[in-house]
Design a protein around this motif. Sequence first.
Motif, mmCIF file in Angstrom:
data_model
loop_
_atom_site.group_PDB
_atom_site.id
_atom_site.type_symbol
_atom_site.label_atom_id
_atom_site.label_comp_id
_atom_site.label_asym_id
_atom_site.label_seq_id
_atom_site.Cartn_x
_atom_site.Cartn_y
_atom_site.Cartn_z
ATOM 1 N N ASN A 277 87.919 -6.364 66.394
ATOM 2 C CA ASN A 277 86.933 -6.612 67.452
ATOM 3 C C ASN A 277 86.174 -5.334 67.818
ATOM 4 O OD1 ASN A 277 87.314 -9.348 67.776
ATOM 5 N ND2 ASN A 277 88.802 -9.123 69.414
ATOM 6 N N GLY A 278 86.853 -4.207 67.731
ATOM 7 C CA GLY A 278 86.189 -2.925 67.998
ATOM 8 C C GLY A 278 85.102 -2.638 66.983
ATOM 9 N N ALA A 279 85.316 -3.060 65.738
ATOM 10 C CA ALA A 279 84.284 -2.908 64.713
ATOM 11 C C ALA A 279 83.093 -3.800 65.037
ATOM 12 C CB ALA A 279 84.856 -3.244 63.337
ATOM 13 N N MET A 280 83.386 -5.023 65.484
ATOM 14 C CA MET A 280 82.299 -5.927 65.880
ATOM 15 C C MET A 280 81.508 -5.319 67.037
ATOM 16 S SD MET A 280 83.974 -9.683 65.687
ATOM 17 C CE MET A 280 85.594 -9.743 64.976
ATOM 18 N N PHE A 281 82.204 -4.693 67.967
ATOM 19 C CA PHE A 281 81.557 -4.024 69.092
ATOM 20 C C PHE A 281 80.675 -2.877 68.596
ATOM 21 C CE2 PHE A 281 81.864 -1.125 72.880
ATOM 22 C CZ PHE A 281 81.109 -1.909 73.738
ATOM 23 N N GLY B 86 81.115 3.047 62.262
ATOM 24 C CA GLY B 86 82.196 2.778 61.321
ATOM 25 C C GLY B 86 82.842 1.450 61.649
ATOM 26 N N SER B 87 83.125 0.674 60.611
ATOM 27 C CA SER B 87 83.762 -0.635 60.772
ATOM 28 C C SER B 87 84.997 -0.698 59.892
ATOM 29 C CB SER B 87 82.783 -1.746 60.373
ATOM 30 O OG SER B 87 83.446 -2.996 60.305
ATOM 31 N N ILE B 88 86.147 -0.953 60.510
ATOM 32 C CA ILE B 88 87.390 -1.108 59.784
ATOM 33 C C ILE B 88 87.918 -2.506 60.068
ATOM 34 C CG2 ILE B 88 89.774 -0.333 59.512
ATOM 35 C CD1 ILE B 88 86.901 1.951 60.566
ATOM 36 N N GLY C 252 89.556 -5.127 53.682
ATOM 37 C CA GLY C 252 90.444 -5.636 52.643
ATOM 38 C C GLY C 252 90.062 -7.022 52.167
ATOM 39 N N THR C 253 90.280 -7.276 50.893
ATOM 40 C CA THR C 253 89.900 -8.563 50.307
ATOM 41 C C THR C 253 90.847 -9.700 50.690
ATOM 42 O OG1 THR C 253 91.118 -8.086 48.259
ATOM 43 C CG2 THR C 253 88.762 -7.476 48.324
ATOM 44 N N ASN C 254 92.028 -9.382 51.199
ATOM 45 C CA ASN C 254 92.985 -10.421 51.623
ATOM 46 C C ASN C 254 93.089 -10.532 53.139
ATOM 47 O OD1 ASN C 254 93.492 -10.951 48.971
ATOM 48 N ND2 ASN C 254 95.629 -10.328 48.981
ATOM 49 N N ASP C 255 92.059 -10.112 53.841
ATOM 50 C CA ASP C 255 92.044 -10.208 55.301
ATOM 51 C C ASP C 255 91.969 -11.684 55.687
ATOM 52 O OD1 ASP C 255 91.345 -10.210 58.049
ATOM 53 O OD2 ASP C 255 90.313 -8.282 57.840
ATOM 54 N N GLU C 256 93.020 -12.180 56.340
ATOM 55 C CA GLU C 256 93.062 -13.588 56.741
ATOM 56 C C GLU C 256 92.488 -13.810 58.141
ATOM 57 O OE1 GLU C 256 97.008 -15.109 56.150
ATOM 58 O OE2 GLU C 256 96.956 -14.664 54.003
ATOM 59 N N VAL C 257 92.305 -12.749 58.914
ATOM 60 C CA VAL C 257 91.753 -12.865 60.264
ATOM 61 C C VAL C 257 90.226 -12.884 60.211
ATOM 62 C CG1 VAL C 257 91.633 -11.783 62.549
ATOM 63 C CG2 VAL C 257 93.783 -11.753 61.264
ATOM 64 N N GLY D 232 93.869 -5.890 50.323
ATOM 65 C CA GLY D 232 94.135 -5.332 51.644
ATOM 66 C C GLY D 232 94.077 -6.401 52.713
ATOM 67 N N ASN D 233 94.918 -6.272 53.720
ATOM 68 C CA ASN D 233 95.006 -7.238 54.818
ATOM 69 C C ASN D 233 94.174 -6.783 56.014
ATOM 70 O OD1 ASN D 233 96.862 -9.056 53.509
ATOM 71 N ND2 ASN D 233 98.396 -7.462 53.754
ATOM 72 N N HIS D 234 94.420 -7.401 57.159
ATOM 73 C CA HIS D 234 93.706 -7.093 58.394
ATOM 74 C C HIS D 234 94.444 -5.971 59.119
ATOM 75 C CE1 HIS D 234 90.846 -8.014 61.562
ATOM 76 N NE2 HIS D 234 91.827 -7.900 62.426
ATOM 77 N N VAL D 235 94.188 -4.740 58.688
ATOM 78 C CA VAL D 235 94.892 -3.578 59.232
ATOM 79 C C VAL D 235 93.925 -2.396 59.328
ATOM 80 C CG1 VAL D 235 97.130 -4.265 58.258
ATOM 81 C CG2 VAL D 235 95.623 -2.788 56.928
ATOM 82 N N TRP D 236 94.361 -1.371 60.072
ATOM 83 C CA TRP D 236 93.720 -0.063 59.984
ATOM 84 C C TRP D 236 94.383 0.585 58.781
ATOM 85 C CZ3 TRP D 236 89.999 2.408 63.063
ATOM 86 C CH2 TRP D 236 89.735 3.736 62.716
ATOM 87 N N PHE D 237 93.619 0.823 57.751
ATOM 88 C CA PHE D 237 94.176 1.253 56.476
ATOM 89 C C PHE D 237 94.668 2.684 56.521
ATOM 90 C CE2 PHE D 237 91.317 -2.232 55.584
ATOM 91 C CZ PHE D 237 92.129 -3.043 54.818
#
Length: 170
Positions: free
Chosen positions: A27-31, A47-49, A71-76, A139-144
């Motif tokens: 959500n911070g990236a969206m902001f 920057g968007s993570i 990440g390509t496996n981000d499910e969120v 990669g998943n929904h994380v700060w990498f």
Amino acid sequence: FIEVLIDELSTNYNIDLERVYACGYSNGAMFSYGLACHKSNLIAAIGSISGVMLDTDCTTSHPMALINIHGTNDEVLPYDGSADYNAVETAINHWTTFNNTDTTPITNTVNDNGTTIEHYAYMNGDSSVSVEHYKIIEGNHVWFDFNYQGANTNQLIWNFLSKYDVNGLR
């Protein structure tokens, strides 16, 4: 709120108002994308993570450099988008078009301890800004937390953002 916050901080601290950056996760990236679109007079680069750009109908007051890590496996916030969210490619296309960058990116792929990272750098935009995308395969929904050519994720973000001010490449 952000205008007042920046004003308050700059009144009390020595802040270069031409070098204020917005960076966030999810959500911070969206902001951060929202600030780039609606308060670009205050923001030099973003920057968007693991985040997506919700509103792609925006024009900023200056070319806006972007670093995007997803990440390509981000499910969120799915990499390829969903009924509710734009694809990562939508944001990349928006900013490369708006900034008039090269249409063909410089690409590089590295492996960091089993993590495959594809890097796309769209260069030569207006005011010499660039758009860079790090595609984390599976990669998943994380700060990498990865290492790319000797820099960890946080260093990559800072190294990218700090090259710019509101006038473009410093």
